[in-house]
Design an enzyme around this catalytic site. Structure first.
Site, PDB file in Angstrom:
ATOM      1  N   GLN A 132      -5.127  -1.535   0.379  1.00 39.73           N
ATOM      2  CA  GLN A 132      -3.657  -1.035   0.151  1.00 39.73           C
ATOM      3  C   GLN A 132      -3.650   0.293  -0.823  1.00 39.73           C
ATOM      4  OE1 GLN A 132      -1.330  -2.360   1.717  1.00 39.73           O
ATOM      5  NE2 GLN A 132       0.600  -1.299   0.894  1.00 39.73           N
ATOM      6  N   ASP A 183      -6.569   0.848   9.348  1.00 41.20           N
ATOM      7  CA  ASP A 183      -5.447   1.660   8.938  1.00 41.20           C
ATOM      8  C   ASP A 183      -5.552   3.057   9.535  1.00 41.20           C
ATOM      9  OD1 ASP A 183      -3.491   0.643   7.156  1.00 41.20           O
ATOM     10  OD2 ASP A 183      -4.833   0.812   5.528  1.00 41.20           O
ATOM     11  N   LYS A 193       1.161  -8.775   5.063  1.00 37.86           N
ATOM     12  CA  LYS A 193       0.304  -8.389   6.084  1.00 37.86           C
ATOM     13  C   LYS A 193      -0.445  -9.738   6.263  1.00 37.86           C
ATOM     14  CE  LYS A 193       0.216  -3.764   4.978  1.00 37.86           C
ATOM     15  NZ  LYS A 193      -0.344  -2.458   4.641  1.00 37.86           N
TER      16      LYS A 193
END
Ligand code: GUN
Length: 291
Positions: free
Chosen positions: A97, A120, A53
């Site tokens: 994460q 997200d 990412k």
């Protein structure tokens, strides 16, 4: 022979467009978009995902700000960092994460992220917008990436029977809402489903997101179906998906490979969401139609 849905090639094309768009802002003197990425602990798979990412961000000109916290970091410390990032005007997106270590309450963490920076799309405000079909929220990255891939290849979703295997919070659940938004008839299978094959065999589009290697066999798919494989597992030192690709590909009309299918599209969707968060702040300053 099935059409291979090449997420890697499509990602390359979209990321080049993102790079140009970012450059159009920075060349006018605006600061670049920025994404704060938080990794807690040393889970090797999470480290690889986070690295991918961050590299993808840098390549398109998005600044990634990395925070690596120890496995035993107190929950309050993580929440304190998110609080500061929420207030920081220079930060457009925040990504924590998952999964988090057991002593940290994942729900509390997700709720602490400002919905406008939740690239997200896991905050209930963004999930709620997905249910309500309100366009200005953030759609979780894997569902969004799959939607973009299907559209690119002209695969019709409206009126189709879609079966999703896996009802997880990151992929299966939000994907079912997105496909419903696109007017598909959606079935979601999970560990309590009595007969998964009954649903997979009927599907025009079968999407598997279980993380169980090769759970989808050739006798479970309808001839001519479209197969989307979200799984990434290691099997005998090889990266494989949920789908027994070599056998299944002989029966279907289109299929994503692993690697090179959904994975790169997830990262591309993250870049798109980060750009969306950034543009909310800056677009009105560069618009020619709305001076
Ligand atoms: N872990 C696995 N997939 C994801 C994702 O899309 N976002 C975050 N934050 N964590 C993940």
């Amino acid at each position: 022979m099935a059409l291979i849905l090449d997420g890697k090639a499509l990602s390359k094309k979209i990321r080049e467009e993102i790079r140009k768009e970012v450059e159009s802002f920075t060349s006018k003197g605006f600061r670049p978009p920025s994404l704060a990425v938080i990794l807690v602990g040393n889970d090797p798979a999470s480290e690889i995902y986070v690295n991918n990412k961050r590299k993808a961000c840098e390549k398109v000109g998005i600044k990634s700000i990395f925070y690596k916290l120890p496995e035993d970091v107190p929950e309050e410390k993580l929440l304190g960092l998110i609080y500061e990032l929420n207030l920081n005007e220079e930060v457009d997106g925040i990504l924590v994460q998952l999964p988090l270590p057991k002593h940290i309450d994942q729900t509390k963490v997700i709720l602490s992220i400002s919905p406008g920076k939740d690239v997200d799309g896991f905050h209930p405000e963004n999930m709620g917008k997905l249910i309500a079909q309100i366009d200005d929220g953030f759609i979780p990255c894997t569902p969004l990436g799959i939607d973009i891939l299907l559209r690119h290849y002209g695969i019709e979703v409206e009126g189709k029977d879609i079966t999703i295997v896996g009802a997880g919070f990151i992929v299966g659940r939000p994907l079912s809402l997105l496909m419903l938004w696109r007017n598909a008839t959606v079935s979601v299978c999970h560990i309590y489903t009595k007969d998964i094959k009954k649903f997979t065999k009927e599907a025009d589009i079968l999407i598997s997101a279980t993380g169980v290697p090769h759970i989808i066999k050739e006798d479970m798919v309808k001839e001519g179906a479209v197969i989307i494989d979200v799984g990434i597992s290691r099997l005998k030192d090889k990266i494989v998906g949920d789908v027994d690709f070599e056998r299944v590909k002989e029966r279907v009309s289109a299929i994503t490979p692993v690697p090179g299918g959904v994975g790169p599209m997830t990262v591309t969707a993250l870049l798109l969401n980060t750009l969306k968060a950034y543009k909310r702040k800056f677009s009105h300053l560069t618009s020619t139609t709305n001076p």
